[in-house]
Design an enzyme around this catalytic site. Sequence first.
Site, PDB file in Angstrom:
ATOM      1  N   CYS A   1       0.822  -1.212   0.000  1.00 16.87           N
ATOM      2  CA  CYS A   1       0.000   0.000   0.000  1.00 16.87           C
ATOM      3  C   CYS A   1       0.854   1.260   0.000  1.00 16.87           C
ATOM      4  CB  CYS A   1      -0.943   0.005   1.199  1.00 16.87           C
ATOM      5  SG  CYS A   1      -0.103  -0.081   2.793  1.00 16.87           S
TER       6      CYS A   1
ATOM      7  N   ALA B   1      -7.383  -6.069   7.841  1.00 21.64           N
ATOM      8  CA  ALA B   1      -8.744  -6.042   8.370  1.00 21.64           C
ATOM      9  C   ALA B   1      -8.860  -6.922   9.607  1.00 21.64           C
ATOM     10  CB  ALA B   1      -9.728  -6.485   7.290  1.00 21.64           C
TER      11      ALA B   1
END
Length: 447
Positions: free
Chosen positions: A51, A195
Amino acid sequence: MSHLVVCGLNYHSSPIAIRERFTIPQSCLKHALEALKRLPHVTEAVLLSTCNRTEVYAVVSDVQAGWREIDFFFSSTQQIGDHGALKPNFKLLREDVAVHLFRVAAGLDSMVLGEAQIMAQVKEAHQAALEAKTAGPILDHLFMLALNCGKRVRSETEMGRRAVSVSSAALELARSQVGALNNLNVAVVGAGRMAQICVKLLLSEDGTGKVNLLNRTPERLAEFVKNNLPNLQRLNTETSFDDRYEAAAKADLVIVSTSAPKTILDMEELNAARQKHGKKPTCIIDISVPRNVDPAVQEIEDVSLFNSDALANIVTRNLEEREACIAGAEAIVFEGLDAFHGWQRSQLVGPTIAELREKIESIRLEHMVKTSSHKTSASHPEEIEHISRAIVNQILHQPTVQLKATTDYEILRQQAEALRTLFSLDPLSCTHAARSQRRKRSHAGES
């Protein structure tokens, strides 16, 4: 001649709106490595896409040609259509590449200092390149040293005890916006590593708030629930992914972290869901790359939207503590660099000296055979053998001492190549390095 380079972009040089367009999904990694392998001047390649960065580590036969070819590789990726405006803007050469990779693996170059996930990502990138046969002896050894450096930083310094991650930084950002999270209704969209960490951290606090976990694959949620999770009564995994707009509209906090290549929360549909379920203030944090939440969502009344670039504010906190961690970690990084330099030098010095000795020894033996029929030679063979070996050793002494004493790698390379040219030795290849790596792995497997 081989040159070590890195080319790409990261959060230092590019905002997420650009970074997300260079992201290489895991499903496309093998194809991307094969494309790099076909580039004429690229002899080795490893692709690290997270990311925070998309970087190609490569060994090239010509620096400028190699960079142009890697730039062409980025231009040909599916997500970049206007390459005239979007180009890799981060390039390093030679030892700077090693320092950069060691800092990346150690978590020193992460947006969230010391975050642990990057180690797994570096390892996966290395393994993928080995499986695709694009990581040769140089990058293989470099990445093994980088992973060792990362392990040492986490075990020998305070960095490992900080236990920070992108997920924990996202929740810290959430607390700065909405206060304590334990009594809020939270929706987490996605069931990947980040997550799952978010959910575990949320459930680690006692409270009355529900944590609603949504994912496209129910089986993945079922596997996650089997873990020994605290406060499991607060977790709900029954909401369908198709009902994500309704879940987001009802939540006080929404965390989005999926690998979807496009947005999964759209402004119009979310606004419609909020009209139906009430316009409560909602904080949405999108830590996906590419972004999974439509940027226009921030225009909805009482909705605040943050992406991974917003985590930079978290990074600036606790500066003194971070600097105390960095000092010890940087020392380990440069110890890793010294180890890489030593390995590089051994790949030049050892083979060059061995082949030079072999060449001169063959000349000595050839002349010994020619003179063996002479009477003087036949009567004193041992003496002639001794004298001829002494001459060979004397000839090789100064080149050997000089090569071993040279610390600058580029000068050493020039000296080794000059000797190979002058004595008509074969060009230096990676054969010795490859054999060395295989021996190391063989010994490791036996132990």
